[in-house]
Motif scaffolding. Structure first.
Motif, PDB file in Angstrom:
ATOM      1  N   MET B   1       0.843  -1.208   0.000  1.00  0.00           N
ATOM      2  CA  MET B   1       0.000   0.000   0.000  1.00  0.00           C
ATOM      3  C   MET B   1       0.877   1.256   0.000  1.00  0.00           C
ATOM      4  O   MET B   1       1.850   1.317   0.738  1.00  0.00           O
ATOM      5  CB  MET B   1      -0.889  -0.007   1.251  1.00  0.00           C
ATOM      6  N   GLN B   2       0.491   2.239  -0.848  1.00  0.00           N
ATOM      7  CA  GLN B   2       1.324   3.438  -0.957  1.00  0.00           C
ATOM      8  C   GLN B   2       1.322   4.233   0.351  1.00  0.00           C
ATOM      9  O   GLN B   2       0.283   4.386   0.999  1.00  0.00           O
ATOM     10  CB  GLN B   2       0.815   4.336  -2.083  1.00  0.00           C
ATOM     11  N   LYS B   3       2.507   4.734   0.675  1.00  0.00           N
ATOM     12  CA  LYS B   3       2.611   5.547   1.891  1.00  0.00           C
ATOM     13  C   LYS B   3       3.104   6.940   1.535  1.00  0.00           C
ATOM     14  O   LYS B   3       3.835   7.111   0.550  1.00  0.00           O
ATOM     15  CB  LYS B   3       3.553   4.893   2.892  1.00  0.00           C
ATOM     16  N   TYR B   4       2.729   7.903   2.351  1.00  0.00           N
ATOM     17  CA  TYR B   4       3.090   9.304   2.092  1.00  0.00           C
ATOM     18  C   TYR B   4       3.944   9.833   3.243  1.00  0.00           C
ATOM     19  O   TYR B   4       3.612   9.614   4.413  1.00  0.00           O
ATOM     20  CB  TYR B   4       1.813  10.146   1.943  1.00  0.00           C
ATOM     21  N   ALA B   5       4.994  10.553   2.867  1.00  0.00           N
ATOM     22  CA  ALA B   5       5.901  11.080   3.891  1.00  0.00           C
ATOM     23  C   ALA B   5       5.267  12.247   4.621  1.00  0.00           C
ATOM     24  O   ALA B   5       4.736  13.167   4.001  1.00  0.00           O
ATOM     25  CB  ALA B   5       7.198  11.539   3.229  1.00  0.00           C
ATOM     26  N   VAL B  14       7.672  10.348   9.502  1.00  0.00           N
ATOM     27  CA  VAL B  14       6.907   9.096   9.447  1.00  0.00           C
ATOM     28  C   VAL B  14       6.263   8.988   8.073  1.00  0.00           C
ATOM     29  O   VAL B  14       6.173   9.968   7.339  1.00  0.00           O
ATOM     30  CB  VAL B  14       5.797   9.027  10.532  1.00  0.00           C
ATOM     31  N   GLU B  15       5.814   7.788   7.757  1.00  0.00           N
ATOM     32  CA  GLU B  15       5.069   7.592   6.513  1.00  0.00           C
ATOM     33  C   GLU B  15       3.707   7.028   6.869  1.00  0.00           C
ATOM     34  O   GLU B  15       3.604   6.095   7.674  1.00  0.00           O
ATOM     35  CB  GLU B  15       5.820   6.623   5.600  1.00  0.00           C
ATOM     36  N   LEU B  16       2.660   7.603   6.281  1.00  0.00           N
ATOM     37  CA  LEU B  16       1.296   7.161   6.590  1.00  0.00           C
ATOM     38  C   LEU B  16       0.580   6.775   5.304  1.00  0.00           C
ATOM     39  O   LEU B  16       0.848   7.348   4.238  1.00  0.00           O
ATOM     40  CB  LEU B  16       0.511   8.279   7.280  1.00  0.00           C
ATOM     41  N   THR B  17      -0.339   5.834   5.408  1.00  0.00           N
ATOM     42  CA  THR B  17      -1.171   5.487   4.255  1.00  0.00           C
ATOM     43  C   THR B  17      -2.272   6.543   4.111  1.00  0.00           C
ATOM     44  O   THR B  17      -2.510   7.334   5.035  1.00  0.00           O
ATOM     45  CB  THR B  17      -1.845   4.116   4.460  1.00  0.00           C
ATOM     46  N   GLU B  18      -2.965   6.499   2.970  1.00  0.00           N
ATOM     47  CA  GLU B  18      -4.046   7.462   2.745  1.00  0.00           C
ATOM     48  C   GLU B  18      -5.116   7.332   3.833  1.00  0.00           C
ATOM     49  O   GLU B  18      -5.623   8.332   4.345  1.00  0.00           O
ATOM     50  CB  GLU B  18      -4.654   7.222   1.357  1.00  0.00           C
ATOM     51  N   ASP B  19      -5.424   6.088   4.183  1.00  0.00           N
ATOM     52  CA  ASP B  19      -6.459   5.883   5.217  1.00  0.00           C
ATOM     53  C   ASP B  19      -6.018   6.444   6.567  1.00  0.00           C
ATOM     54  O   ASP B  19      -6.823   6.996   7.313  1.00  0.00           O
ATOM     55  CB  ASP B  19      -6.773   4.391   5.355  1.00  0.00           C
ATOM     56  N   GLU B  20      -4.724   6.263   6.858  1.00  0.00           N
ATOM     57  CA  GLU B  20      -4.225   6.797   8.139  1.00  0.00           C
ATOM     58  C   GLU B  20      -4.278   8.323   8.160  1.00  0.00           C
ATOM     59  O   GLU B  20      -4.635   8.933   9.165  1.00  0.00           O
ATOM     60  CB  GLU B  20      -2.788   6.307   8.390  1.00  0.00           C
ATOM     61  N   ILE B  21      -3.913   8.934   7.023  1.00  0.00           N
ATOM     62  CA  ILE B  21      -3.981  10.412   6.958  1.00  0.00           C
ATOM     63  C   ILE B  21      -5.426  10.862   7.116  1.00  0.00           C
ATOM     64  O   ILE B  21      -5.723  11.781   7.884  1.00  0.00           O
ATOM     65  CB  ILE B  21      -3.388  10.932   5.627  1.00  0.00           C
TER      66      ILE B  21
END
Lengths: 214, 348
Positions: B1-5, B14-21
């Motif tokens: 799953m793609q993660k965003y910095a 940290v890096e979070l997924t779209e759902d986490e953001i």
């Protein structure tokens, strides 16, 4: 009188900082045969915990919290007096202070107030406390826990210094440590090897209880 | 799953997924909504924030035409803190000509009204010189800093010593006395610098010492406004919530303890403030999506009701910017873009 009603009265007394009724209710509980510790735990302590939560939510303020803690102390003193001599009711000993170079005190004062209200013996060293003073006081009082507060990113290093000094002197296992302060995080606590981190005064009480295994 | 910095509130990467953001955005706005009793951000606004956090660019910005005023506080102290050896006037020129500041601010290194009082006659000629050498509006700024009026720095008993001893009424009396001293100093310094030519006076980090300090600043503003009807008065706050160190202080029948940003703004407007700077402190253990969304929600509650310009306080540990000595550009630009695009404020 109904026990539950007495517990509820005790909670209300703490939340309303009702210094006038505390003696009456504490003595009534004793005359009704309620154990002192039960009255503290099920009544007054529930009240002070609620006050802590109300404070964290910004619904009550520092003076009210301190007044409640004073009422709590009075209730505890009355109830404890009825116990046979020699019974130690304190839940643990904590040495606490704001680290060297940092004069921010208010958050730490709240933690002290809440710990005392929850039957911990607390030695508050104040602010701008050198690392070795924490250790000396902990040795002198045979403390269970050393708590340090730091509000500045530039003074957090002294929380690490305490961990390093405790390790160096072989005291790391003897005294548990808890850290707090605005820039402090669980990650920082993990990184320096502190035993616990507390975000606010209510959490500090829970974490200290947990460190004491109670 | 793609993660965003992204980062945590203490700057940790940290890096979070779209759902986490998404989840952090929702929780951040709900936290502000619940605490401040204000509207949470709309789903559209939340989706816009999500796009800002998903953007892979290191720094982000607003579209042409959406730029806002950049007003800087304490302009003549910051280069010195970085050990750059420049004079006060050179600092102001750097802000004007190199940094793109729309307003400038002259300040004393102590940055509090009290220590300026004995040296105000030395500050006035610097202000006069600076006015001749710069173009943007020039403020004089300082903090109310009520802590300087209690021992060991001032004449009053220290409430932080009195409160733990249960001396509540003595602590409150001390705060009330401190208010009197602080009001005098703020009115004196503000008036002197305005008469020397300052375009405005900035009350910075107001309320840092709690409700008593906020009341002192409001009273000082009221007096200055009456004496100098055309004076521009900027008030930047210390946090989203006024600490109840006294607990029983009121301004115009409003209890000051526990006031959130929009409540602070209403009283500041009433007292005569002309530019208001809401401040929302960072929570170091939460992510930037959580923190920036929370800060935007509190600030939007101000811009929705303001009758005066709003310049949100953005910087180390405030406005959704991480608590690090040098704010990371990815975080600073995202917080700024979010503020401008969602709240439609007037300046940063």
């Amino acid at each position: 009188m109904d026990r539950e009603k007495l517990f509820k009265d005790a909670q209300d007394i703490i939340i309303k900082c009702d210094n006038d009724r505390v003696e009456e209710v504490a003595k009534l509980a004793l005359s009704e045969g309620i154990e002192p510790l039960e009255m503290i735990n099920e009544g007054f302590r529930v009240g002070i915990t609620k006050m802590g939560d109300l404070f964290e939510r910004g619904e009550v303020f520092l003076p009210e919290l301190i007044q409640s803690a004073e009422v709590m102390k009075k209730a505890t003193d009355i109830l404890m007096e009825s116990l046979p001599k020699g019974i130690d009711t304190k839940r643990g000993t904590v040495v606490i202070g704001t680290v060297q170079g940092d004069i921010h005190d208010i958050g730490k004062i709240l933690v002290v107030t809440m710990l005392q209200a929850n039957s911990f013996e607390v030695f508050d060293l104040g602010h701008d406390v050198e690392t070795e003073m924490f250790i000396e006081k902990a040795k002198e009082t045979n403390a269970d826990i050393i708590g340090t507060s730091s509000l500045l990113t530039t003074t957090m290093k002294y929380q690490k210094e305490l961990e390093d000094e405790l390790k160096k002197s072989g005291l790391k296992g003897k005294f548990k440590t808890i850290v707090g302060g605005a820039p402090v995080t669980q990650r920082w606590a993990d990184r320096i090897g502190a035993d616990a981190y507390a975000e606010n005064a209510s959490t500090a009480v829970r974490e200290v209880q947990s460190l004491m295994g109670s | 799953m793609q993660k965003y910095a992204t980062r945590m509130g203490d700057g940790f990467r940290v890096e979070l997924t779209e759902d986490e953001i998404k989840q952090d955005i929702e929780e951040g706005t709900n936290d502000a909504s619940e605490k401040g009793k204000i509207e949470p951000l709309s789903k559209d606004a939340q989706n816009r924030l999500l796009e800002i956090f998903k953007c892979p660019d290191k720094s982000v910005g607003v579209e042409r035409g959406s730029e806002v005023i950049l007003s800087y506080d304490s302009g003549t102290t910051k280069f010195k803190r970085a050990n750059v050896s420049v004079s006060k006037i050179q600092s102001l020129q750097i802000y004007e000509r190199l940094i793109g500041a729309d307003t400038l601010e002259l300040a004393h290194i102590d940055y509090s009204f009290k220590p300026v009082k004995p040296i105000v006659v030395f500050e006035q000629p610097i202000l006069e010189q600076a006015l001749l050498m710069t173009i943007p509006p020039l403020f004089y700024g300082a903090m109310p800093n009520l802590g300087l009026y209690s021992q060991p720095d001032g004449p009053c008993e220290n409430p932080a010593d009195l409160l733990p001893k249960g001396k509540i009424s003595e602590a409150r009396e001390s705060y009330e006395k401190q208010i009197e001293y602080a009001v005098k100093d703020m009115v004196y310094v503000g008036g002197q610098m305005y008469e020397a030519g300052a375009d405005g006076i900035n009350f910075d980090t107001t309320g840092a010492a709690g409700d008593a300090e906020f009341l002192a600043a409001l009273k000082a503003v009221e007096i200055l406004r009456e004496k100098y009807p055309a004076m521009c008065i900027q008030m930047g706050m210390a946090g989203e919530f006024v600490l109840g160190m006294h607990g029983e202080l009121y301004y115009d029948d409003t209890r000051l303890a526990g006031l959130y940003t929009h409540g602070q703004l209403e009283l500041a407007q009433k007292a005569g403030v002309t530019i208001f700077g809401p401040t929302v402190n960072i929570v170091t253990g939460k992510s930037l999506p959580w923190n920036i969304t929370r800060a935007v929600t509190f600030t939007k509650a101000c811009t929705d009701i303001a009758t005066i310009p709003i310049h949100a306080c953005m910087g180390m540990g405030v406005g959704g910017v991480p608590l690090t000595l040098s704010p990371p550009v990815d975080a600073l630009t995202r917080a700024s873009k979010a503020m401008v695009e969602i709240t439609r404020l007037d300046g940063l």
